[in-house]
Design a protein around this motif. Sequence first.
Motif, PDB file in Angstrom:
ATOM      1  N   THR A  22       9.320   0.368   4.096  1.00 12.76           N
ATOM      2  CA  THR A  22       8.373   1.478   4.163  1.00 12.76           C
ATOM      3  C   THR A  22       7.944   1.799   5.582  1.00 12.76           C
ATOM      4  O   THR A  22       7.554   2.921   5.862  1.00 12.76           O
ATOM      5  CB  THR A  22       7.126   1.186   3.328  1.00 12.76           C
ATOM      6  N   GLY A  23       7.952   0.803   6.465  1.00 13.58           N
ATOM      7  CA  GLY A  23       7.568   1.039   7.844  1.00 13.58           C
ATOM      8  C   GLY A  23       6.084   0.875   8.113  1.00 13.58           C
ATOM      9  O   GLY A  23       5.621   1.219   9.197  1.00 13.58           O
ATOM     10  N   THR A  24       5.319   0.379   7.158  1.00 12.65           N
ATOM     11  CA  THR A  24       3.889   0.197   7.388  1.00 12.65           C
ATOM     12  C   THR A  24       3.646  -1.003   8.298  1.00 12.65           C
ATOM     13  O   THR A  24       4.441  -1.942   8.334  1.00 12.65           O
ATOM     14  CB  THR A  24       3.135  -0.027   6.065  1.00 12.65           C
ATOM     15  N   CYS A  25       2.538  -0.957   9.025  1.00 17.89           N
ATOM     16  CA  CYS A  25       2.201  -2.083   9.903  1.00 17.89           C
ATOM     17  C   CYS A  25       1.616  -3.213   9.053  1.00 17.89           C
ATOM     18  O   CYS A  25       1.290  -3.027   7.879  1.00 17.89           O
ATOM     19  CB  CYS A  25       1.232  -1.641  10.994  1.00 17.89           C
ATOM     20  N   ALA A  26       1.440  -4.374   9.647  1.00 23.96           N
ATOM     21  CA  ALA A  26       1.032  -5.561   8.890  1.00 23.96           C
ATOM     22  C   ALA A  26      -0.359  -5.409   8.288  1.00 23.96           C
ATOM     23  O   ALA A  26      -0.592  -5.754   7.124  1.00 23.96           O
ATOM     24  CB  ALA A  26       1.075  -6.786   9.793  1.00 23.96           C
ATOM     25  N   GLY A  27      -1.279  -4.876   9.058  1.00 24.24           N
ATOM     26  CA  GLY A  27      -2.644  -4.709   8.558  1.00 24.24           C
ATOM     27  C   GLY A  27      -2.718  -3.739   7.397  1.00 24.24           C
ATOM     28  O   GLY A  27      -3.381  -4.007   6.378  1.00 24.24           O
ATOM     29  N   HIS A  28      -2.025  -2.618   7.533  1.00 27.63           N
ATOM     30  CA  HIS A  28      -2.046  -1.639   6.454  1.00 27.63           C
ATOM     31  C   HIS A  28      -1.246  -2.115   5.244  1.00 27.63           C
ATOM     32  O   HIS A  28      -1.562  -1.736   4.111  1.00 27.63           O
ATOM     33  CB  HIS A  28      -1.509  -0.289   6.950  1.00 27.63           C
ATOM     34  N   GLN A  29      -0.238  -2.932   5.448  1.00 29.44           N
ATOM     35  CA  GLN A  29       0.518  -3.473   4.311  1.00 29.44           C
ATOM     36  C   GLN A  29      -0.370  -4.385   3.477  1.00 29.44           C
ATOM     37  O   GLN A  29      -0.303  -4.362   2.250  1.00 29.44           O
ATOM     38  CB  GLN A  29       1.754  -4.233   4.796  1.00 29.44           C
ATOM     39  N   ARG A  30      -1.228  -5.159   4.127  1.00 30.16           N
ATOM     40  CA  ARG A  30      -2.162  -6.024   3.389  1.00 30.16           C
ATOM     41  C   ARG A  30      -3.157  -5.179   2.597  1.00 30.16           C
ATOM     42  O   ARG A  30      -3.434  -5.452   1.421  1.00 30.16           O
ATOM     43  CB  ARG A  30      -2.884  -6.966   4.344  1.00 30.16           C
ATOM     44  N   GLU A  31      -3.709  -4.144   3.244  1.00 32.48           N
ATOM     45  CA  GLU A  31      -4.632  -3.249   2.543  1.00 32.48           C
ATOM     46  C   GLU A  31      -3.935  -2.522   1.397  1.00 32.48           C
ATOM     47  O   GLU A  31      -4.522  -2.318   0.331  1.00 32.48           O
ATOM     48  CB  GLU A  31      -5.202  -2.208   3.507  1.00 32.48           C
ATOM     49  N   LEU A  32      -2.703  -2.129   1.632  1.00 33.25           N
ATOM     50  CA  LEU A  32      -1.929  -1.409   0.632  1.00 33.25           C
ATOM     51  C   LEU A  32      -1.687  -2.270  -0.601  1.00 33.25           C
ATOM     52  O   LEU A  32      -1.831  -1.804  -1.737  1.00 33.25           O
ATOM     53  CB  LEU A  32      -0.594  -0.967   1.228  1.00 33.25           C
TER      54      LEU A  32
END
Length: 88
Positions: A56-66
């Motif tokens: 997906t290309g999301t960063c690590a912080g946003h992947q956790r929130e996601l």
Amino acid sequence: MPPVKSRKRDDFYRDRRRRKVCTFCADKTAEIDYKEVNRLRRFLSERAKIEPRRKTGTCAGHQRELSVALKRARHVALLPYAPQHLRP
């Protein structure tokens, strides 16, 4: 005659690939809301699994929130735990 540099195949393709950009960072989203079902659906596979960061290309912080938002949406029954065709 000077020696020719040999480029490996990996080096050749590494230059051509573009790095994926986190959509949440690009939109400057403050937080990921679990009620935005249409936005969250893009991060689920056809088998209703959470897509990995490398896809997906999301960063690590946003992947956790996601992942937290997706799990909350599943818990409230806004998103499925399993794909439609596997349900009885």
